[in-house]
Design a protein around this motif. Sequence first.
Motif, short mmCIF file in Angstrom:
data_model
loop_
_atom_site.label_atom_id
_atom_site.label_comp_id
_atom_site.label_asym_id
_atom_site.label_seq_id
_atom_site.Cartn_x
_atom_site.Cartn_y
_atom_site.Cartn_z
N LYS A 189 0.84 -1.21 0.00
CA LYS A 189 0.00 0.00 0.00
C LYS A 189 0.88 1.26 0.00
O LYS A 189 0.57 2.25 -0.69
N ALA A 239 2.09 1.75 -3.39
CA ALA A 239 1.05 2.29 -4.27
C ALA A 239 0.88 3.79 -4.06
O ALA A 239 0.66 4.54 -5.03
N GLU A 240 0.97 4.23 -2.80
CA GLU A 240 0.84 5.67 -2.53
C GLU A 240 1.98 6.46 -3.16
O GLU A 240 1.83 7.63 -3.50
N ASP A 267 3.18 5.58 -5.93
CA ASP A 267 3.03 5.32 -7.38
C ASP A 267 4.15 4.42 -7.90
O ASP A 267 4.69 4.63 -8.99
N LYS A 285 -3.60 2.06 -6.30
CA LYS A 285 -4.20 1.79 -5.01
C LYS A 285 -5.39 0.84 -5.12
O LYS A 285 -5.68 0.10 -4.18
N GLU A 286 -6.05 0.86 -6.31
CA GLU A 286 -7.22 -0.02 -6.45
C GLU A 286 -6.81 -1.49 -6.32
O GLU A 286 -7.53 -2.31 -5.72
N VAL A 300 -4.27 -2.67 -4.57
CA VAL A 300 -3.98 -2.97 -3.16
C VAL A 300 -5.27 -3.07 -2.38
O VAL A 300 -5.43 -3.95 -1.49
N THR A 301 -6.22 -2.17 -2.69
CA THR A 301 -7.52 -2.24 -1.99
C THR A 301 -8.20 -3.58 -2.27
O THR A 301 -8.78 -4.21 -1.36
#
Length: 853
Positions: free
Chosen positions: A246, A249-250, A252, A259-260, A262-263
């Motif tokens: 995550k 992802a933040e 990039d 982030k989608e 990881v979510t």
Amino acid sequence: MNRTDKQRRSVFDSYRNRYLLLGAILTLALGMVAWVGYEQVEEASDIHFQRITHRNRVSTILANLGDGKNRLLGLLQNIVIEPNKKNLDKIPGVFKKLYSGIEDLQGEASINTSEKNLIVNELKRDLNELNTRSARLVEIRLNEMLWFPATDELQNKLLPQFLNSLTLLQDIASTFEDSKDHNVLEVYKELQETRYEWVRMTAELRLLVANRFGVFSIDTEKGMEGRYENLMQYSLSLKSNLNTLKAFAEKDRLGIYGKEAVTELEEYYDNWLIAFESLSVKLKEEGWRKDLTFLKYSIYPVLERFQQRISSLKVELDIQSATDITDLANTARSLTLTIVVITMAVVLLLWLSFLSFNRLVLRPIKETTYALRQQASGKFVSLKQVTALRETRELADAFHTMRSQVQERQQRLDYMAHHDELTRLPNRALFYQHLEKAIKVGKKNKQLVALFFLDLDRFKKINDTLGHGVGDELLRKVANRLESTLPECKLARFGGDEFAIIAEGINDKSYVVFLGEKILQLFHSPFKIKANTLRVSTSIGIAMYPVDSDTVSDLLKAADTAMYVAKGQGRNRYWFFTENMSRMVKEKLALENELHQAVLENQFEVYYQPVVTVNGQLLVGFECLLRWKHPERGVLLPAYFIDMLDETGLIKEVTIWLLKQVTDMHEKFACSGCFELKLSINLTARMLQDSGFSSKLLRHLMDKKPDPGKLVIEMTEDALAEYFYDANETLQALRTLGVKVAIDDFGTGQSSLDHLRSFQFDQLKIDKSYVQDVIDDMGDASLVKAIIQMGHSFGMQVVGEGVETARQLEFLQAHGCDLLQGYLISKAIPVTEALEMVALHVQEHPLPLDVIV
């Protein structure tokens, strides 16, 4: 004398007529007084016989119902364990027999009372209920969703989350595979570590479920606690990995996935945890297996009620038996009174009979006895003294005939007491007399007396293969040939296939040698018996008076000892007794005593020689070799003591002990994580033909002590040739249990190809004497190649024994040998060193060729 007196005299002038008259009177009187008692006993017997017959039938039916109930319970329990078609097909047959038994019970006349008939009807209702519930149990067990409710969580919830996560992680990782950038590789490594954490957590979940089924431990709760702790640790580690992703992802750093992704991964993780909590609850519930719950609460109560009703009927039978006993007691009292009356009448009749018997029979017999005594003493007896009774005259005439017959029979009995019935030769008792007499004559004349003790070689094999009839005829022909060849000697049959010969008046030992050669020569010609032509040899032990002994017992003992030495030297020869043999006998006796003590004090130890594959030197098992830790002479090899163990029968007890060591060793293998290794032990075929030892061995193996599938039984080629047909039944039973059977030391014995063809052996072990010379001896090399090809043609693994050099290993590799053992890999080693080898094997390392050279 008037006419009436003459008629009366003609009727009663004989014992027979007087006895018939007295007998008729007694018979009539006793018959009349006995008739009343007979009628009472007959009536009581008929009544109670009918009752006993009825009870026996009902008791048999109840016993069959109980057996059927127990068999049904066993089938249902087996179905819960493993619902195979064989057990499922048996259930209708069991119910059919139970219904048939209840119908037979209803048809019994002794059951048709209201209370008993009610119990039988209840039995039938219980059976109907059992039938319905058994069908339901089978239905539950065959439907995985029904018998194991946690299947839904595993297949439809946990597994999809796991697969979806792996797929998404793989898709993300595939975008970074070809990059060499350090930052990208860090992301790629974290993605792979996250996948591995998912795999570890899922694998631990599978172990948790397996632990719940008791795969690893009987104490499932304790085992599951550890699995839960491991799962929590893996889940926390996985959560940490997701947090790291995550963070990437933040920043990039996930490329086209942001982030989608990881979510979505976190959602899969959360859904997996929710499903896992639901699975945990179901695994901890009592009904985690519906089939066990249904068996416990629906089947067992009905079976118990069914058994109680059977017991109630048995109690009723016992009550009927008690009633019958009371009736019998009353009948016995009535019969006792009748017997008292009969007894008094018989006593009265006996007194009257005695008075009549004394007058009509005893007095004439006394006169006749006196006449016989006079006749026996040789005195002339005037038959006029007893002419009134014709039997007396006949008895006196028969006395002479009887006396001559007694003398003839006495002579025949004396002959039978001192001669063998089969061969008509003197037996052991008469032979002792002949030998004692010969020693006395030899002592008087200062001459030698030679004692030959013969034992036919392999006579037992003829008896076992052709029958005792052929064996007996062979013994008769041997006796006839000995008698015709040695008319000057005294012969005897000692029993079985043993003969003894005495030669007297000998002045030179060379004559004894001549007789020994002569005896061997007469066995060179075959014996023709029916359609068989038999060639038989003999082993001869020779002892001489006064050289070896001057007593009968010691001379026989010396000849017997020499005979066994002749057999040990290869049979078909004679051997003179020497003082050295006495020493050998004493040493043998001392060894026997020491071995008994060794068994009592557990002085034996097992050494293990590894067996490895020819290609790759991977460990496949060990040969278990016995060692004797002698308190004075140190560690002794089996060659020193194994034959004595076999002779004394101690080998049975030692072998059972060895099997326990094999079991313990397999448990140690299992603790090391190794389950496939096999252990082999050596057995003599003579042990396998011993029914007592064979049954004990099979009982151990059926109890999985040791595991039959991990055991190899080895026997030598000579033992196979001599005892194969006797031990064949036990060998077949061992194969049925899963035990492997191997031929040891192949090439040095006398087994036939028929043995290899008629029994499917698993392994063929080439004797080390051939393997060690394959490089230098072309003949041995050709023989080893032929043995390997022959073993493979019979479907056997071929093992090379005694491999000591790399060139020998290369030879075996080149010609397709499967396994090897020998000093090139290792000598036989103690258990601790063997377990170190197992540790190498668990790590999938081949054994180095320089472990022990």
